[in-house]
Design a protein around this motif. Sequence first.
Motif, PDB file in Angstrom:
ATOM      1  N   GLY A   1       0.820  -1.201   0.000  1.00  0.00           N
ATOM      2  CA  GLY A   1       0.000   0.000   0.000  1.00  0.00           C
ATOM      3  C   GLY A   1       0.855   1.253   0.000  1.00  0.00           C
ATOM      4  N   PRO A   2       0.221   2.443  -0.073  1.00  0.00           N
ATOM      5  CA  PRO A   2       0.958   3.712  -0.149  1.00  0.00           C
ATOM      6  C   PRO A   2       1.936   3.910   1.002  1.00  0.00           C
ATOM      7  CG  PRO A   2      -1.373   4.037  -0.616  1.00  0.00           C
ATOM      8  CD  PRO A   2      -1.235   2.626  -0.137  1.00  0.00           C
ATOM      9  N   SER A   3       1.607   3.439   2.188  1.00  0.00           N
ATOM     10  CA  SER A   3       2.489   3.614   3.343  1.00  0.00           C
ATOM     11  C   SER A   3       3.416   2.414   3.543  1.00  0.00           C
ATOM     12  CB  SER A   3       1.647   3.828   4.601  1.00  0.00           C
ATOM     13  OG  SER A   3       0.831   2.685   4.848  1.00  0.00           O
ATOM     14  N   GLY A   4       3.476   1.537   2.556  1.00  0.00           N
ATOM     15  CA  GLY A   4       4.315   0.355   2.675  1.00  0.00           C
ATOM     16  C   GLY A   4       3.627  -0.796   3.378  1.00  0.00           C
ATOM     17  N   SER A   5       2.323  -0.666   3.638  1.00  0.00           N
ATOM     18  CA  SER A   5       1.588  -1.723   4.321  1.00  0.00           C
ATOM     19  C   SER A   5       1.483  -2.956   3.430  1.00  0.00           C
ATOM     20  CB  SER A   5       0.179  -1.240   4.692  1.00  0.00           C
ATOM     21  OG  SER A   5      -0.535  -0.858   3.532  1.00  0.00           O
ATOM     22  N   LYS A   6       1.509  -4.121   4.065  1.00  0.00           N
ATOM     23  CA  LYS A   6       1.395  -5.380   3.342  1.00  0.00           C
ATOM     24  C   LYS A   6      -0.077  -5.687   3.099  1.00  0.00           C
ATOM     25  CE  LYS A   6       5.799  -5.574   3.695  1.00  0.00           C
ATOM     26  NZ  LYS A   6       6.614  -5.161   2.520  1.00  0.00           N
ATOM     27  N   ARG A   7      -0.393  -6.071   1.871  1.00  0.00           N
ATOM     28  CA  ARG A   7      -1.789  -6.296   1.511  1.00  0.00           C
ATOM     29  C   ARG A   7      -1.945  -7.641   0.812  1.00  0.00           C
ATOM     30  NH1 ARG A   7      -4.186  -2.355  -2.203  1.00  0.00           N
ATOM     31  NH2 ARG A   7      -2.324  -2.811  -3.436  1.00  0.00           N
ATOM     32  N   PHE A   8      -3.046  -8.306   1.120  1.00  0.00           N
ATOM     33  CA  PHE A   8      -3.315  -9.614   0.539  1.00  0.00           C
ATOM     34  C   PHE A   8      -4.801  -9.715   0.207  1.00  0.00           C
ATOM     35  CE2 PHE A   8      -0.041  -9.761   3.780  1.00  0.00           C
ATOM     36  CZ  PHE A   8       1.034 -10.275   3.070  1.00  0.00           C
ATOM     37  N   LEU A   9      -5.116 -10.555  -0.744  1.00  0.00           N
ATOM     38  CA  LEU A   9      -6.501 -10.824  -1.113  1.00  0.00           C
ATOM     39  C   LEU A   9      -6.941 -12.167  -0.554  1.00  0.00           C
ATOM     40  CD1 LEU A   9      -6.503  -9.753  -4.873  1.00  0.00           C
ATOM     41  CD2 LEU A   9      -7.547  -8.517  -2.956  1.00  0.00           C
TER      42      LEU A   9
ATOM     43  N   ASP B   1      -4.701  -7.005   5.751  1.00  0.00           N
ATOM     44  CA  ASP B   1      -3.278  -6.820   6.036  1.00  0.00           C
ATOM     45  C   ASP B   1      -2.690  -8.123   6.564  1.00  0.00           C
ATOM     46  OD1 ASP B   1      -3.911  -7.060   8.755  1.00  0.00           O
ATOM     47  OD2 ASP B   1      -3.713  -4.915   9.163  1.00  0.00           O
ATOM     48  N   GLU B   2      -1.445  -8.070   7.035  1.00  0.00           N
ATOM     49  CA  GLU B   2      -0.768  -9.306   7.437  1.00  0.00           C
ATOM     50  C   GLU B   2      -1.389  -9.973   8.663  1.00  0.00           C
ATOM     51  OE1 GLU B   2       1.779  -5.904   9.154  1.00  0.00           O
ATOM     52  OE2 GLU B   2       0.525  -6.299   7.389  1.00  0.00           O
ATOM     53  N   THR B   3      -2.223  -9.254   9.398  1.00  0.00           N
ATOM     54  CA  THR B   3      -2.887  -9.833  10.572  1.00  0.00           C
ATOM     55  C   THR B   3      -4.276 -10.375  10.231  1.00  0.00           C
ATOM     56  OG1 THR B   3      -4.006  -7.799  11.279  1.00  0.00           O
ATOM     57  CG2 THR B   3      -1.718  -8.127  12.011  1.00  0.00           C
ATOM     58  N   GLY B   4      -4.729 -10.118   9.005  1.00  0.00           N
ATOM     59  CA  GLY B   4      -6.081 -10.508   8.628  1.00  0.00           C
ATOM     60  C   GLY B   4      -7.089  -9.395   8.839  1.00  0.00           C
TER      61      GLY B   4
ATOM     62  N   HIS C   1       3.113 -15.822   3.948  1.00  0.00           N
ATOM     63  CA  HIS C   1       3.344 -14.623   3.143  1.00  0.00           C
ATOM     64  C   HIS C   1       4.401 -13.713   3.765  1.00  0.00           C
ATOM     65  CE1 HIS C   1       0.517 -14.851  -0.154  1.00  0.00           C
ATOM     66  NE2 HIS C   1      -0.499 -15.114   0.649  1.00  0.00           N
ATOM     67  N   MET C   2       4.346 -13.532   5.067  1.00  0.00           N
ATOM     68  CA  MET C   2       5.274 -12.607   5.709  1.00  0.00           C
ATOM     69  C   MET C   2       6.697 -13.143   5.760  1.00  0.00           C
ATOM     70  SD  MET C   2       3.512  -9.992   6.107  1.00  0.00           S
ATOM     71  CE  MET C   2       4.705  -9.006   7.022  1.00  0.00           C
ATOM     72  N   ALA C   3       6.823 -14.473   5.786  1.00  0.00           N
ATOM     73  CA  ALA C   3       8.162 -15.067   5.849  1.00  0.00           C
ATOM     74  C   ALA C   3       8.727 -15.353   4.462  1.00  0.00           C
ATOM     75  CB  ALA C   3       8.116 -16.359   6.660  1.00  0.00           C
ATOM     76  N   ARG C   4       7.835 -15.613   3.521  1.00  0.00           N
ATOM     77  CA  ARG C   4       8.266 -16.014   2.180  1.00  0.00           C
ATOM     78  C   ARG C   4       7.794 -14.979   1.153  1.00  0.00           C
ATOM     79  NH1 ARG C   4       8.904 -21.508   1.180  1.00  0.00           N
ATOM     80  NH2 ARG C   4       9.010 -20.823  -0.981  1.00  0.00           N
ATOM     81  N   HIS C   5       8.649 -14.015   0.880  1.00  0.00           N
ATOM     82  CA  HIS C   5       8.258 -12.938  -0.028  1.00  0.00           C
ATOM     83  C   HIS C   5       8.186 -13.413  -1.474  1.00  0.00           C
ATOM     84  CE1 HIS C   5       8.341 -10.062   3.224  1.00  0.00           C
ATOM     85  NE2 HIS C   5       9.532 -10.511   3.578  1.00  0.00           N
ATOM     86  N   ASP C   6       8.691 -14.620  -1.738  1.00  0.00           N
ATOM     87  CA  ASP C   6       8.564 -15.182  -3.077  1.00  0.00           C
ATOM     88  C   ASP C   6       7.201 -15.837  -3.280  1.00  0.00           C
ATOM     89  OD1 ASP C   6       9.335 -17.114  -1.122  1.00  0.00           O
ATOM     90  OD2 ASP C   6       9.831 -18.535  -2.721  1.00  0.00           O
ATOM     91  N   ALA C   7       6.440 -16.001  -2.214  1.00  0.00           N
ATOM     92  CA  ALA C   7       5.133 -16.660  -2.300  1.00  0.00           C
ATOM     93  C   ALA C   7       4.062 -15.636  -2.664  1.00  0.00           C
ATOM     94  CB  ALA C   7       4.799 -17.350  -0.983  1.00  0.00           C
ATOM     95  N   ALA C   8       3.807 -15.506  -3.949  1.00  0.00           N
ATOM     96  CA  ALA C   8       2.762 -14.585  -4.398  1.00  0.00           C
ATOM     97  C   ALA C   8       1.381 -15.145  -4.102  1.00  0.00           C
ATOM     98  CB  ALA C   8       2.902 -14.321  -5.893  1.00  0.00           C
TER      99      ALA C   8
END
Length: 275
Positions: A64-72, A92-95, A118-125
């Motif tokens: 996200g704009p502030s560098g937040s981690k986002r998932f679908l 976000d990373e906490t759900g 996701h948080m540990a494996r940045h290669d896991a899209a």
Amino acid sequence: MATTAQPRTEETISIGGGTPTRAPRDATDEGQIRIDLAAAYRLIALKGMDDSIFTHISARLPDGPSGSKRFLLNPYGLMFDEVTASNLVTVDETGAIIDDPYGAGVNAAGFTIHSAVHMARHDAACVLHTHTVAGVAISSLQEGLLSLNQWSAQFHGAIAFHDYEGIALNLEERARIVADLGDLNVMLLRSHGTLICGRSVAEAVKLAFNLERSCKAQIAALSTGLTPILLPDDVAAHTAAQYARAYDKTEAAGVDPEWDAMLRQLDRQAPAYAD
């Protein structure tokens, strides 16, 4: 005049290779990620690999704009064949909910496993978790998946294991899941099911399909009561390396005719996935 067929070389072996029928995918395009993830849900449903409203397939979005981690993630309460590109929930990373077009929220407890990976494996899209009868059966065996055939050989030496700790509600379990997974992309969750990591949604789905039929083939072979033939370790390892190179080639190219064919199937059978 008859001609002699030429043997296939390592360079011609392909998993999703060949001539692309769609433009290369943009891994930063949220619209494309949404369509691919919705397609994954529909394909898993078409293969009978869903479990009512439970289990999840998650996809990483650009930060996200502030560098937040986002998932679908899928909206809680929907069957997999009801998921569309537009009703996927952004968390976000906490759900925690960032955007929820459908308004039903998510099964936050169900995101425990996914957020950890996701948080540990940045290669896991994409992280894909299933509870299929075949997958649960093989995960319940001490031996796990055996290298009995070409399908299962691709997973030789590439499967991690995580012992069952109960329904995944304990956030402290996340560290143990990540440690057990390591740098592998396939995990058998003991007495629970399967977990797949993909560098793309397409790769995760293809791995899940191949793992599922490998599990089914093992059950079918062992159910005959006859003597199974285990592939020699060197042959199984060679086959696994062939598959790995093919997957690498497809991901590097960014085009995948096999995935495109799956999307055409959905366009015919369940076109609403892209809505």
